[in-house]
Design an enzyme around this catalytic site. Structure first.
Site, short mmCIF file in Angstrom:
data_model
loop_
_atom_site.label_atom_id
_atom_site.label_comp_id
_atom_site.label_asym_id
_atom_site.label_seq_id
_atom_site.Cartn_x
_atom_site.Cartn_y
_atom_site.Cartn_z
CB SER A 46 2.98 2.00 6.43
OG SER A 46 1.80 1.91 7.16
CG HIS A 51 -0.36 0.38 2.50
ND1 HIS A 51 0.03 -0.55 3.44
CD2 HIS A 51 -0.07 1.59 3.04
CE1 HIS A 51 0.52 0.07 4.50
NE2 HIS A 51 0.47 1.37 4.28
CG ASP A 94 0.07 -3.93 2.89
OD1 ASP A 94 0.51 -3.46 1.82
OD2 ASP A 94 -0.09 -3.25 3.93
#
Length: 453
Positions: A403, A251, A306
């Site tokens: 992230s 992502h 992911d």
């Protein structure tokens, strides 16, 4: 005449007395030698009394037969006699791994539990990888009825068949500067409690959190990579896997038009010293489900798969401050690493849920959370490709900007990548945990991408 005869008899008797005395009595020296003894005999009263070990062997020195008369049992006699003669050889507890010690005269014997052997039960018979990882420093697999050890890339198997020896100074997973500091600097493991069910959120946050972390000193998080967008801003993290490969979250890739990578930095405010590394190609897992996508509304769930890998144009130069994390085998990650108490996450993300990103690299230790608790804590689907880590009450977590960064688990002195920081519901919210991509599910995919030319 009679008086004269009586007188003669008396004189004769008196003259013979010295000779009679010499025949009846021994000289004192000879008599003492003859009567000398070391132990008196038991009296008639003592002989008929019940046996008493204190009277027989403590007050006086006894024989083994006398001890046997007291115990009236051969095994008890042997046990007593072995200690009586030369002390208890088992007093120092010489048998390892709960082995049972039996004393002997001048020696002892250890009776070992199953899977142990040796004079002191010091040798473990590893017939299963589930017992102490087969005594392997890294990877273990079962071959026929025995275990076989192997090592991560850039390590050689030691001559003992168990240890792993680094081939170079910058072999993967080596944290040279932090080896003796990490235990003192990171927070203690905090046991997670049952999650608190909160009010339903509208959307999971795509970028999760390092809140209330500690500063990561130079060289203590050497596998940390930083992703920079076209504006020169930090937007995600990554994990160095090799000189030309960086692991990150899928992502992260669709958040920017271009991506550059920084390694070996702990203070990104010093733009004049940082060196941007160019990207050659980016591989995003084809099954990745972005949030609010068509697939999310049908049969798949946001942030599943992911994972992405960035291929560099030029190799990363390794040093004490730049070292790749080791890639585990799938079994080793599932059966050993993810059963440890906690892992380590790091990044430059927000230090508060609505705060600014950090210029200083932060690091925290986060406990693994069991899957059932993880699923109860979230308003969103936790797929088989995800796991939870963190605290349900302690305000420590990763946050936006972290992230794609590393979730690392140490085994001995070697650090392995076990997760990718993926998403969460806010930052360090009570009853909520960080959600990570489970790297163990993607080992074949990672190796396939890394093998591409």
């Amino acid at each position: 005449m009679a008086p004269q005869l009586l007188l003669c008899l008396i004189l004769t008797f008196l003259w013979s007395l010295p000779e009679a005395e010499s025949n009846v009595f021994l000289k004192s020296k000879v008599a003492n030698r003859f009567l000398q003894r070391t132990k008196r005999s038991n009296s008639l009263f003592e002989e008929i009394r019940p046996g008493n070990i204190e009277r027989e062997c403590i007050e006086e020195k006894c024989s083994k037969e006398e001890a046997r008369e007291v115990f009236e049992d051969n095994e008890k006699t042997e046990t007593f006699w072995n200690v009586y003669v030369d002390g208890d050889q088992c007093s120092s507890n010489p048998c390892h791994y709960r082995g049972t010690c039996k004393d002997g005269i001048g020696s002892y014997t250890c009776t070992c539990l199953p899977n142990y052997e040796g004079k002191n039960c010091e040798k473990v018979l590893f017939k299963s990888c589930r017992a102490f990882n087969g005594n392997c420093w890294h990877f273990c697999k079962r071959v026929q009825s025995e275990t076989q050890c192997s090592c991560a890339e850039s390590y050689l198997l030691g001559v003992d068949g168990h240890s792993c020896v680094a081939e170079g100074d910058f072999s993967c997973g080596r944290n040279i500067k932090a080896r003796n500091k990490r235990e003192a600097s990171l927070p203690d493991f905090v046991q997670s409690q049952k999650a608190t069910v909160l009010k339903k959120s509208d959307n999971p946050s795509p970028d999760i959190r390092i809140v209330n972390g500690m500063d990561c000193k130079l060289g203590e998080c050497p596998w940390q990579a930083v992703l920079i967008n076209e504006k020169g801003e930090v937007f995600c993290g990554g994990t160095i896997l090799s000189p030309i490969h960086v692991l990150t979250a899928a992502h992260c890739i669709n958040q920017t038009k271009s991506v550059s990578v920084i390694v070996g930095e702990i203070d990104i405010s010093r733009k004049e010293t940082r060196r941007l590394l160019s990207v050659d190609k980016i591989y995003v897992h084809k099954k990745f489900v972005p949030p609010n996508s068509y697939y999310q509304n049908i049969d798949r769930f946001a942030y599943d798969y992911d994972i992405a890998i960035i291929r560099m144009k030029t190799p990363i130069q390794f040093s004490e401050n730049v070292v790749p994390a080791c890639l585990p085998t799938a079994d080793f990650a599932k059966e050993v690493l993810m059963k440890q108490d906690s892992g380590i996450v790091s990044g430059f993300g927000r230090t508060q849920s609505i705060g600014y990103t950090s210029n200083i690299l932060k690091v925290i230790t986060v406990p693994y959370v069991d899957r059932h608790t993880c699923m109860l804590s979230s308003n969103f689907r936790i797929t088989q490709n995800m796991f939870c880590a963190g605290y349900d009450t302690l305000p420590q977590d990763a946050c936006q900007g972290d992230s794609g960064g590393p979730h690392i688990t140490a085994y001995g002195d070697t650090h392995f990548v076990t997760g990718i920081i993926s998403w969460g519901e806010g930052c360090a919210r009570k009853g909520k945990y960080g959600v990570y991509t489970k790297v163990s599910n993607f080992i074949p995919w990672i190796k396939k991408i890394m093998s591409l030319k």
